[in-house]
Design a protein around this motif. Structure first.
Motif, PDB file in Angstrom:
ATOM      1  N   SER A  19       0.824  -1.214   0.000  1.00 15.42           N
ATOM      2  CA  SER A  19       0.000   0.000   0.000  1.00 15.42           C
ATOM      3  C   SER A  19       0.858   1.265   0.000  1.00 15.42           C
ATOM      4  O   SER A  19       0.427   2.316  -0.472  1.00 15.42           O
ATOM      5  N   LYS A  20       2.090   1.162   0.518  1.00 14.20           N
ATOM      6  CA  LYS A  20       3.008   2.307   0.486  1.00 14.20           C
ATOM      7  C   LYS A  20       3.568   2.539  -0.913  1.00 14.20           C
ATOM      8  O   LYS A  20       3.785   3.676  -1.322  1.00 14.20           O
ATOM      9  N   ARG A  21       3.807   1.450  -1.636  1.00 17.22           N
ATOM     10  CA  ARG A  21       4.554   1.547  -2.895  1.00 17.22           C
ATOM     11  C   ARG A  21       3.670   1.541  -4.142  1.00 17.22           C
ATOM     12  O   ARG A  21       4.130   1.947  -5.209  1.00 17.22           O
ATOM     13  N   CYS A 234      10.960   8.129   8.625  1.00 16.41           N
ATOM     14  CA  CYS A 234       9.766   8.851   8.171  1.00 16.41           C
ATOM     15  C   CYS A 234       9.000   8.139   7.070  1.00 16.41           C
ATOM     16  O   CYS A 234       7.974   8.640   6.607  1.00 16.41           O
ATOM     17  N   ALA A 235       9.476   6.975   6.633  1.00 13.63           N
ATOM     18  CA  ALA A 235       8.821   6.138   5.610  1.00 13.63           C
ATOM     19  C   ALA A 235       8.883   6.729   4.207  1.00 13.63           C
ATOM     20  O   ALA A 235       8.206   6.242   3.299  1.00 13.63           O
ATOM     21  N   TYR A 236       9.698   7.755   4.005  1.00 14.78           N
ATOM     22  CA  TYR A 236       9.889   8.296   2.663  1.00 14.78           C
ATOM     23  C   TYR A 236      10.600   7.253   1.802  1.00 14.78           C
ATOM     24  O   TYR A 236      11.548   6.601   2.254  1.00 14.78           O
ATOM     25  N   ILE A 237      10.133   7.075   0.574  1.00 12.34           N
ATOM     26  CA  ILE A 237      10.748   6.099  -0.330  1.00 12.34           C
ATOM     27  C   ILE A 237      11.636   6.833  -1.329  1.00 12.34           C
ATOM     28  O   ILE A 237      11.139   7.632  -2.135  1.00 12.34           O
ATOM     29  N   GLY A 238      12.934   6.593  -1.241  1.00 15.91           N
ATOM     30  CA  GLY A 238      13.866   7.247  -2.139  1.00 15.91           C
ATOM     31  C   GLY A 238      15.116   7.751  -1.434  1.00 15.91           C
ATOM     32  O   GLY A 238      15.647   8.807  -1.786  1.00 15.91           O
ATOM     33  N   MET A 239      15.595   6.995  -0.434  1.00 19.76           N
ATOM     34  CA  MET A 239      16.826   7.378   0.247  1.00 19.76           C
ATOM     35  C   MET A 239      18.009   7.344  -0.728  1.00 19.76           C
ATOM     36  O   MET A 239      18.008   6.588  -1.705  1.00 19.76           O
ATOM     37  N   LYS A 240      19.008   8.153  -0.456  1.00 20.04           N
ATOM     38  CA  LYS A 240      20.188   8.250  -1.307  1.00 20.04           C
ATOM     39  C   LYS A 240      21.368   7.547  -0.641  1.00 20.04           C
ATOM     40  O   LYS A 240      21.525   7.612   0.584  1.00 20.04           O
ATOM     41  N   LYS A 241      22.190   6.902  -1.458  1.00 18.77           N
ATOM     42  CA  LYS A 241      23.383   6.235  -0.939  1.00 18.77           C
ATOM     43  C   LYS A 241      24.534   7.242  -0.892  1.00 18.77           C
ATOM     44  O   LYS A 241      24.897   7.843  -1.903  1.00 18.77           O
ATOM     45  N   VAL A 242      25.058   7.449   0.312  1.00 21.70           N
ATOM     46  CA  VAL A 242      26.182   8.359   0.520  1.00 21.70           C
ATOM     47  C   VAL A 242      27.245   7.604   1.290  1.00 21.70           C
ATOM     48  O   VAL A 242      27.037   7.247   2.458  1.00 21.70           O
ATOM     49  N   SER A 243      28.363   7.317   0.658  1.00 27.05           N
ATOM     50  CA  SER A 243      29.433   6.538   1.274  1.00 27.05           C
ATOM     51  C   SER A 243      28.839   5.214   1.756  1.00 27.05           C
ATOM     52  O   SER A 243      28.249   4.480   0.980  1.00 27.05           O
ATOM     53  N   ARG A 244      28.947   4.917   3.049  1.00 26.29           N
ATOM     54  CA  ARG A 244      28.432   3.661   3.573  1.00 26.29           C
ATOM     55  C   ARG A 244      27.092   3.832   4.280  1.00 26.29           C
ATOM     56  O   ARG A 244      26.662   2.970   5.043  1.00 26.29           O
ATOM     57  N   PRO A 249      16.390  12.321   2.025  1.00 23.14           N
ATOM     58  CA  PRO A 249      16.333  13.733   1.620  1.00 23.14           C
ATOM     59  C   PRO A 249      15.205  14.507   2.298  1.00 23.14           C
ATOM     60  O   PRO A 249      15.221  15.740   2.295  1.00 23.14           O
ATOM     61  N   ARG A 250      14.251  13.805   2.890  1.00 20.93           N
ATOM     62  CA  ARG A 250      13.144  14.489   3.559  1.00 20.93           C
ATOM     63  C   ARG A 250      13.486  14.852   4.994  1.00 20.93           C
ATOM     64  O   ARG A 250      13.383  15.999   5.400  1.00 20.93           O
ATOM     65  N   CYS A 251      13.905  13.853   5.813  1.00 20.77           N
ATOM     66  CA  CYS A 251      14.114  14.103   7.247  1.00 20.77           C
ATOM     67  C   CYS A 251      15.593  14.103   7.638  1.00 20.77           C
ATOM     68  O   CYS A 251      15.916  14.281   8.816  1.00 20.77           O
ATOM     69  N   ARG A 252      16.474  13.850   6.667  1.00 19.35           N
ATOM     70  CA  ARG A 252      17.922  13.841   6.891  1.00 19.35           C
ATOM     71  C   ARG A 252      18.380  12.715   7.810  1.00 19.35           C
ATOM     72  O   ARG A 252      19.489  12.767   8.356  1.00 19.35           O
TER      73      ARG A 252
END
Length: 317
Positions: A19-21, A234-244, A249-252
């Motif tokens: 339901s989230k996706r 925060c359940a945001y879909i779309g986290m970014k890969k930074v190093s390890r 991008p929403r809640c940092r």
């Protein structure tokens, strides 16, 4: 004694992820959302009934099982099963608030809310009778000869049964223990050793309901499912890969292991096979080595070699 503890089903967990996706504009979105809400309500009701059964004391040995999937003439699912030397009891649990009418010909359950809104559901009675029959056939194949009872159990007092057939037992949660104590307990049919054997046999034969991936189960194109790593904060879909780390991008929020939950979601709702290229696409990665690190997971089973390596997941371990 609790032989199989209460636990959320994997199917209900998968529906939450689905339901989230699933895109909200999809024609089946509301249906999936309703399925999820019904499963969550069912889980809450079954948990309440299991908590009540944990208080049950009888003068003889007994076992309680939550959420069994067994096979007789067909596969069938039982919300709660109680077995003793004298009887077996199936509880079909409902968590439906409002005024309840159980109608026949056709068999439907009609719920009237306090605001007057009416909703109809499948009647639990034919379902309960089918489960009793399937269990009787299963017991017959094992030469087990104990009576099998059944009851429709409404988990909360917010349910008021106005009309119902007199030949079916309807219980509220606080009535369950007394009902069980009043069942036939005078003549033991099974010995404690036989009861233990049946308990062990049921646990061995129980199989988790496998509806995965849900995209295939509900005939939905995987392209309609949102990809990306879900933020555990925060359940945001779309986290970014930074190093390890993964960063939201929403809640940092930063997380090293956010991909693990998303990997399981992939197999629950998206596809049953993944490779390096598919991993990069689903997790929004550019680096094939990052994808390789994700796929080095002890729950994944690899087949093939080099670039042709594909992975599946053992969901039921």
């Amino acid at each position: 004694m609790i032989a199989k503890q209460y636990a959320n089903t994997l199917h209900s967990d998968a529906l939450v992820a689905f339901s989230k996706r699933l895109r909200k504009t999809h024609p089946k979105y509301n249906y999936i959302r309703d399925e999820m809400m019904q499963k969550i309500a069912g889980n809450i009701g079954e948990k309440a009934v299991m908590r009540e059964l944990e208080k049950l004391k009888l003068s003889h040995k007994f076992y309680i099982f939550h959420n069994l999937h067994l096979y007789s003439e067909i596969s069938f699912q039982v919300d709660i099963l109680i077995i003793s030397p004298n009887f077996a009891l199936i509880l079909e649990v409902k968590n439906i608030s409002g005024e309840i009418e159980i109608l026949t010909n056709p068999s439907i359950l009609v719920r009237t809310k306090t605001n007057g809104e009416k909703n109809s559901f499948k009647s639990p009675i034919p379902q309960l009778e089918e489960y009793k029959y399937q269990l009787s056939q299963l017991f017959k194949s094992l030469n087990i000869k104990i009576p099998i009872y059944g009851a429709v159990t409404f988990a909360f007092a917010s349910s008021y049964v106005k009309t119902a057939p007199v030949d079916t037992v309807f219980l509220l949660t606080n009535e369950i223990r007394n009902f069980i104590r009043e069942l036939n307990t005078t003549n033991s049919i099974l010995t404690n050793e036989e009861l233990d054997k049946i308990k062990n046999w049921i646990l061995i034969k129980n199989r988790e309901y496998n509806s995965f991936p849900l995209s295939r189960y509900y005939s939905i194109d995987p392209s309609d499912i949102m990809t990306g790593v879900e933020c555990p904060a925060c359940a945001y879909i779309g986290m970014k890969k930074v190093s390890r780390n993964w960063v939201c991008p929403r809640c940092r929020n930063f997380s090293k292991l956010a991909h693990e939950h998303t990997l399981k979601d992939y197999f629950l709702i998206y596809k049953d096979i993944i490779n390096n290229q598919e991993c990069r696409r689903f997790f929004h990665l550019q680096d094939k080595h990052e994808a390789t690190r994700i796929l080095k997971n002890n729950k994944l089973i690899a087949s093939g070699k080099s670039r042709k390596t594909e992975y599946t997941m053992s969901l039921f371990k």
